[in-house]
Design a protein around this motif. Structure first.
Motif, PDB file in Angstrom:
ATOM      1  N   GLN A   1       0.804  -1.217   0.000  1.00  0.00           N
ATOM      2  CA  GLN A   1       0.000   0.000   0.000  1.00  0.00           C
ATOM      3  C   GLN A   1       0.842   1.274   0.000  1.00  0.00           C
ATOM      4  N   LEU A   2       2.161   1.117   0.161  1.00  0.00           N
ATOM      5  CA  LEU A   2       3.035   2.289   0.219  1.00  0.00           C
ATOM      6  C   LEU A   2       3.060   3.019  -1.122  1.00  0.00           C
ATOM      7  N   ASP A   3       3.141   4.343  -1.063  1.00  0.00           N
ATOM      8  CA  ASP A   3       3.237   5.146  -2.281  1.00  0.00           C
ATOM      9  C   ASP A   3       4.605   4.941  -2.933  1.00  0.00           C
ATOM     10  N   VAL A   4       4.611   4.911  -4.250  1.00  0.00           N
ATOM     11  CA  VAL A   4       5.854   4.852  -5.005  1.00  0.00           C
ATOM     12  C   VAL A   4       6.114   6.253  -5.558  1.00  0.00           C
ATOM     13  N   VAL A   5       7.236   6.834  -5.166  1.00  0.00           N
ATOM     14  CA  VAL A   5       7.572   8.199  -5.547  1.00  0.00           C
ATOM     15  C   VAL A   5       8.786   8.178  -6.458  1.00  0.00           C
ATOM     16  N   ALA A   6       8.746   8.942  -7.534  1.00  0.00           N
ATOM     17  CA  ALA A   6       9.871   9.002  -8.462  1.00  0.00           C
ATOM     18  C   ALA A   6      11.100   9.558  -7.745  1.00  0.00           C
ATOM     19  N   PRO A   7      12.289   8.986  -7.983  1.00  0.00           N
ATOM     20  CA  PRO A   7      13.508   9.457  -7.319  1.00  0.00           C
ATOM     21  C   PRO A   7      13.743  10.955  -7.458  1.00  0.00           C
ATOM     22  N   ALA A   8      13.447  11.517  -8.653  1.00  0.00           N
ATOM     23  CA  ALA A   8      13.670  12.949  -8.855  1.00  0.00           C
ATOM     24  C   ALA A   8      12.798  13.782  -7.923  1.00  0.00           C
ATOM     25  N   ARG A   9      11.557  13.332  -7.714  1.00  0.00           N
ATOM     26  CA  ARG A   9      10.649  14.060  -6.805  1.00  0.00           C
ATOM     27  C   ARG A   9      11.116  13.941  -5.362  1.00  0.00           C
TER      28      ARG A   9
END
Length: 423
Positions: free
Chosen positions: A142-150
């Motif tokens: 359920q964890l959010d996946v965030v782009a490395p750049a963000r």
């Protein structure tokens, strides 16, 4: 003034609350030991974190991860990205003032990639105390996946914000310190004006200054922060009075004192390369100074950083044992003590104590005992009523000839020559 009190935690908390609301990330302020003292209601920990922390060793694992991250962020002076001991990606932004680490801002509860079977396999290996792996994997999914750049951009924003806050506090600190310096100098001048005897007013000021200088360097070598700071305050005031405020001379003497303090710090256990870099930075700063108070402020700052980077740092490994050993030696140096006596006091083996001293102070236990004895002998030499033989015996040497040999090795001249130089 305590550095920690300078940091406006309420203002910092408001910034972090707004950051947390805007990004949806959980944020915490932790101290150098990884212990949280700022948690916010805007974004609570994710379900996965709450589940892991509910286990017997969960909170301890978090704290250990935060402590390690804080140390690394402080070392590199930039945001530090890492995987916590539960498998999540976290980053830490260092909080430091005058080169001293106060803790860090921890930001977490996201992933940088979509979970796969290898991730879940590693998750099980990292959390063997969890019985219900299916539930743990469900919550991780359920964890959010965030782009490395963000993620990097969010870290950079917080880093810049914290840096600006620290710079503001440094300006406040400098104003407070320069005001204190002005007050001390003014009081010293008024005290001297009240003295009736002109000869007493002049006295042997420079001799007193050099004597205070020796004490100051001694306290740096021994890592005594309180006494080093106290002696530095007196030194700087004496320097101003003796030079009648002549900035060129003050600048020269300050540079000399900084160089001697750097060597004393290395002798006290600070890393030589780090000390030299700090000294170079200091010299660049005082070249830009226009006011005497600025010279004094930067000198005090340099000494405090030296002392925090030398042997008695709080976060050094085994500091407690080494600190106890040092205290025992300082209390019993006048007696016939050896490494076996010190080790027995701490209930550890002499070989283990020897390793700790090598690691923490870069010297042997016997070297440290000798250093303390010589430093104490220097102080006793100032008492004309004591003979060299009496001084030798008072600091724990059984042989006066051996005392003379050791004293000359550390101080550079024989005890009698040193005694005559004081008169």
């Amino acid at each position: 003034m305590n550095d920690r009190n300078l940091v406006d935690l309420q203002y910092l908390q408001e910034i972090l609350e707004n950051f947390s609301k805007a990004t949806g990330l959980h944020v915490a302020i932790v101290n150098k030991n990884g212990e949280s003292f700022g948690l916010f209601d805007t974004v609570e920990r994710c379900a996965f974190c709450r589940y892991i922390r509910s286990k017997p060793s969960g909170v301890a694992k978090c704290r250990a991860s935060y402590k390690q991250a804080t140390q690394e962020a402080s070392k590199w002076e930039e945001p530090y990205f890492f995987r916590c001991r539960a498998g999540m990606v976290i980053w830490a932004v260092p909080i430091s003032l005058r080169g001293i680490s106060l803790g860090s801002i921890i930001c977490s509860q996201v992933l940088l990639w979509k979970p796969d079977k290898f991730f879940y396999q590693e998750l099980r290996e990292l959390n063997p105390e969890v019985n219900d792996f299916a539930e743990m994997e469900r919550l991780a999914g359920q964890l959010d996946v965030v782009a490395p750049a963000r993620f990097q951009a969010a870290a950079d924003v917080l880093y810049v914000t914290v840096n600006q806050l620290m710079k503001r506090d440094l300006l406040v600190l400098e104003k407070v310190e320069t005001y204190k310096i002005q007050q001390r100098i003014r009081k010293e001048l008024e005290d001297r004006k009240r003295q009736q005897d002109p000869a007493a007013r002049q006295g042997n000021d420079y001799a007193a200054y050099l004597q205070r200088e020796r004490s100051f360097l001694r306290y740096i070598r021994l890592g005594d922060k309180a006494m080093a700071e106290k002696n530095l305050h007196t030194l700087l005031t004496q320097l101003f009075v003796k030079t009648t405020g002549e900035q060129a001379i003050i600048k020269l003497r300050i540079s000399e004192l900084a160089t001697m303090a750097s060597r004393a710090a290395v002798e006290g256990g600070a890393e030589a390369e780090t000390v030299m870099v700090l000294l170079d930075t200091f010299n660049e700063k005082i070249n830009e100074c226009q006011r005497m108070e600025e010279f004094f402020f930067h000198m005090k700052n340099l000494v405090m950083v030296f002392l925090n980077r030398s042997a008695p740092l709080e976060d050094k490994r085994h500091h407690g044992l080494v600190g106890e050993a040092r205290s025992f030696i300082l209390e019993h140096y006048s007696q016939s003590i050896k490494i076996d006596d010190v080790a027995a006091q701490l209930f550890i083996s002499p070989s283990h104590l020897s390793r700790l001293f090598r690691q923490e102070l870069n010297c042997t236990v016997n070297d440290y005992i000798t250093r303390v004895r010589v430093e104490q002998a220097v102080e006793l030499m100032k008492k004309p009523e004591l003979s060299v033989a009496q001084v030798s015996q008072a600091v724990g040497f059984q042989s006066q000839s051996y005392f003379a040999k050791v004293f000359a090795k550390y101080i550079g001249v024989a005890p009698l020559v040193y005694r005559n130089s004081l008169s």
